[in-house]
Write a protein that holds these residues in place. Structure first.
Motif, mmCIF file in Angstrom:
data_model
loop_
_atom_site.group_PDB
_atom_site.id
_atom_site.type_symbol
_atom_site.label_atom_id
_atom_site.label_comp_id
_atom_site.label_asym_id
_atom_site.label_seq_id
_atom_site.Cartn_x
_atom_site.Cartn_y
_atom_site.Cartn_z
ATOM 1 N N ILE A 278 0.843 -1.202 0.000
ATOM 2 C CA ILE A 278 0.000 0.000 0.000
ATOM 3 C C ILE A 278 0.877 1.249 0.000
ATOM 4 O O ILE A 278 1.642 1.475 0.942
ATOM 5 N N THR A 279 0.775 2.040 -1.064
ATOM 6 C CA THR A 279 1.508 3.317 -1.111
ATOM 7 C C THR A 279 0.572 4.474 -1.450
ATOM 8 O O THR A 279 1.027 5.613 -1.546
ATOM 9 N N VAL A 280 -0.718 4.165 -1.621
ATOM 10 C CA VAL A 280 -1.654 5.215 -2.039
ATOM 11 C C VAL A 280 -1.720 6.398 -1.052
ATOM 12 O O VAL A 280 -1.899 7.539 -1.492
ATOM 13 N N PRO A 281 -1.508 6.198 0.271
ATOM 14 C CA PRO A 281 -1.561 7.372 1.163
ATOM 15 C C PRO A 281 -0.544 8.456 0.793
ATOM 16 O O PRO A 281 -0.795 9.635 0.949
ATOM 17 N N LYS A 282 0.636 8.053 0.273
ATOM 18 C CA LYS A 282 1.660 9.074 0.024
ATOM 19 C C LYS A 282 1.820 9.500 -1.424
ATOM 20 O O LYS A 282 2.415 10.538 -1.694
ATOM 21 N N TYR A 283 1.322 8.702 -2.369
ATOM 22 C CA TYR A 283 1.450 9.085 -3.789
ATOM 23 C C TYR A 283 0.112 9.383 -4.455
ATOM 24 O O TYR A 283 0.091 9.909 -5.572
ATOM 25 N N GLY A 284 -1.018 9.008 -3.840
ATOM 26 C CA GLY A 284 -2.299 9.089 -4.533
ATOM 27 C C GLY A 284 -2.300 8.126 -5.711
ATOM 28 O O GLY A 284 -1.528 7.165 -5.750
ATOM 29 N N ASN A 285 -3.168 8.404 -6.679
ATOM 30 C CA ASN A 285 -3.278 7.551 -7.868
ATOM 31 C C ASN A 285 -2.390 8.143 -8.973
ATOM 32 O O ASN A 285 -2.651 9.241 -9.463
ATOM 33 N N THR A 286 -1.347 7.415 -9.353
ATOM 34 C CA THR A 286 -0.455 7.899 -10.422
ATOM 35 C C THR A 286 -0.613 7.060 -11.696
ATOM 36 O O THR A 286 0.319 6.945 -12.496
ATOM 37 N N SER A 287 -1.786 6.479 -11.871
ATOM 38 C CA SER A 287 -2.147 5.748 -13.090
ATOM 39 C C SER A 287 -1.058 4.744 -13.506
ATOM 40 O O SER A 287 -0.683 3.885 -12.721
ATOM 41 N N GLY A 288 -0.531 4.879 -14.735
ATOM 42 C CA GLY A 288 0.435 3.890 -15.240
ATOM 43 C C GLY A 288 1.704 3.791 -14.407
ATOM 44 O O GLY A 288 2.456 2.814 -14.513
ATOM 45 N N ALA A 289 1.965 4.786 -13.555
ATOM 46 C CA ALA A 289 3.183 4.752 -12.728
ATOM 47 C C ALA A 289 2.933 4.108 -11.369
ATOM 48 O O ALA A 289 3.875 3.854 -10.624
ATOM 49 N N SER A 290 1.681 3.833 -11.043
ATOM 50 C CA SER A 290 1.388 3.474 -9.650
ATOM 51 C C SER A 290 1.983 2.118 -9.237
ATOM 52 O O SER A 290 2.552 1.999 -8.155
ATOM 53 N N ILE A 291 1.868 1.104 -10.074
ATOM 54 C CA ILE A 291 2.414 -0.209 -9.688
ATOM 55 C C ILE A 291 3.943 -0.173 -9.585
ATOM 56 O O ILE A 291 4.494 -0.606 -8.559
ATOM 57 N N PRO A 292 4.679 0.348 -10.593
ATOM 58 C CA PRO A 292 6.148 0.349 -10.412
ATOM 59 C C PRO A 292 6.609 1.262 -9.275
ATOM 60 O O PRO A 292 7.634 0.972 -8.643
#
Ligand code: UT7
Length: 333
Positions: A278-292
Motif C-alpha cells: 500500500i503506497t496510495v496514502p503518500k502518492y495518490g493515484n499515479t495511473s500507469g506509474a502506480s504499480i512500479p
C-alpha cells in the motif's frame, strides 16, 4: 526456449507535495473526508517545467543502474502514459530514449491508463520470448496534474505525478521467468473514466474557450464498484490458470487508486495484511506509474528479495484491466 525475467525496478516522485490540507483550500473538501474515502494523505506534483519524460528518465536511470545490464544493450523502450509530453507525436518513449542516450532503439507509447504497466510488461515478455528483443526498458510515467481539473473535488483529490521503470531481459532459466500476464479491455464502459475532449471525438471548433478541454472526468462511485469486482476476478483467474495458491505470493501489488478498493480486494481474496503493498496514502493515484512506484518502495525498503513472487493487479480507464505473476529475478543477487 527463451523466457523473460524481471531484473530491476526504479522510480521517481517529484519534490513538491500537495496535501489534503492544501486541497481543502482549493475545493470544498476536508482532510477527514479524503482520508476516510480514499486513504490518500498527500500526492507528489511535478514542477511546471518538469515533463512526463523527465520523470520517466529519472526512474529509467535507476532501473538500468540496478539491472546490471549495460545501457547500450537495451534494445527497446516502451512507455505507458495517458499524460504524454506531446498530444500526438513524438511519443514519450522516443523522448525518454533520446534523453537517455539510446538513439536508435525501437521506442513507442501505449495507452491503457492505470493498467498501462501491466500491458507494457506483457509486450516486453512477448517480444523477448519471440526472440525479437533481448533487453526491454519499460516505463510508466504520468504528469496527471496536467490533465486534472482542480475545481472538481470528485477527481482532483485522487491524482498525483511520478514514474516507475523496470528492465526485462531474456533468460534461459525458467525459474527466473515471468510466469504469466493477463490483459483485457471493454470499451462499453468508456464513459466511466475519460478525457472526453481534445481528440477527434470532439472537434476543436467546439472547444473554443473551453479551458477544461483535456481534463479527466470520472463516475467515481460506479468506477469503484467495477474496480473491486474486476480486480478480484483478475487475481482468481491468473492464480487458477497457473495452479498457484495465494500463500505463494509474497507481494500483492495492486494499482493504487483508493485504499478502500485495495482493502476490499484483499479481504475478498483472504490475503494477509503483510502480503498487500500500500503506497496510495503518500502518492495518490499515479495511473500507469502506480504499480512500479509501489514496487520500488518495497525494493528500497529492503523487502523485495531475489526469487520472491509478486502478483500485480490493475484496472483503469478504457476500461482496461490486467494481472501478472512475476518472480523478482535480479542479475545482482
Ligand atoms: O484509477 C482508475 C480507477 N479509479 C478508481 O478506481 C476511483 C474509484 N472511485 C473512488 O475512489 C471513489 O468513488 C471516490 C473517492 C472518487 C468518491 O468516493 P465515494 O464514496 O464513491 O463518494 P461519492 O462519489 O458517492 O460521493 C458521496 C458524496 C457526494 O455528496 P452527496 O451527493 O452525497 O451530497 C459527493 O458530492 O461525497 C461528495 N464528495 C465529496 N465531499 C467532500 C465527492 N467528492 C468529495 C470531496 N470532499 N473531495
Amino acid at each position: 526456449m527463451v523466457y523473460a525475467a524481471f531484473r530491476s525496478i526504479g522510480a521517481y516522485a517529484p519534490e513538491k507535495i500537495l496535501t489534503n490540507e492544501d486541497l481543502s483550500l482549493m475545493v470544498d473538501t476536508t482532510d477527514e473526508w479524503i482520508t476516510k474515502r480514499t486513504g490518500i494523505k498527500e500526492r507528489h506534483i511535478a514542477a511546471e517545467n518538469e515533463t512526463t519524460s523527465d520523470m520517466g528518465v529519472k526512474a529509467a536511470q535507476l532501473a538500468i543502474e540496478r539491472s546490471g545490464i549495460a545501457k547500450s544493450d537495451i534494445d527497446m523502450v516502451i512507455c505507458a502514459t495517458i499524460s504524454p509530453d506531446y498530444f500526438c507525436m513524438p511519443s514519450t518513449a522516443t523522448t525518454i530514449s533520446h534523453k537517455l542516450g539510446l538513439p536508435t532503439v525501437t521506442a513507442f507509447d501505449i495507452s491503457a491508463a492505470c493498467t498501462g504497466f501491466v500491458y507494457i510488461l506483457s509486450i516486453a515478455k512477448a517480444f523477448i520470448e519471440s526472440g525479437m528483443k533481448k533487453n526491454v526498458l519499460i516505463i510508466g510515467a504520468e504528469k496527471l496534474s496536467s490533465i486534472t481539473d482542480y475545481t472538481d473535488r470528485g477527481t482532483c483529490i485522487l491524482f498525483g505525478d511520478g514514474a516507475g521503470a523496470a528492465v526485462i531481459s531474456a533468460t534461459k532459466n525458467k525459474e527466473e521467468a515471468i510466469i504469466d500476464v493477463h490483459t483485457g479491455a471493454d470499451g462499453a464502459y468508456a464513459d466511466l473514466l475519460m478525457t472526453p475532449n481534445g481528440g477527434t471525438g470532439s472537434p476543436h471548433d467546439a472547444l473554443e474557450n473551453e479551458a477544461s478541454s483535456c481534463f479527466m472526468q470520472m463516475k467515481g462511485n460506479e468506477t469503484f464498484k467495477v474496480a473491486v469486482r474486476t480486480l478480484t476476478k483478475d487475481v482468481k483467474e491468473i492464480l487458477a490458470d497457473n495452479d498457484i495458491e495465494m500463500d505463494k505470493v509474497k507481494h500483492f501489488i495492486p494499482h493504487q487508486a483508493n485504499l478502500r478498493i485495495i482493502k476490499a480486494v484483499g479481504d475478498a481474496l483472504k490475503m494477509k495484511e503483510e502480503q498487500v503493498v500500500i503506497t496510495v496514502p503518500k502518492y495518490g493515484n499515479t495511473s500507469g506509474a502506480s504499480i512500479p512506484m509501489a514496487m520500488n518502495d518495497v525494493y528500497e525498503n529492503g523487502n523485495l528479495k531475489s526469487g520472491e513472487l509478486m502478483l500485480l493487479d490493475a484496472f483503469g480507464g478504457g476500461l482496461t484491466w490486467g494481472s501478472a505473476l512475476v518472480p523478482f529475478s535480479p542479475l545482482k543477487k
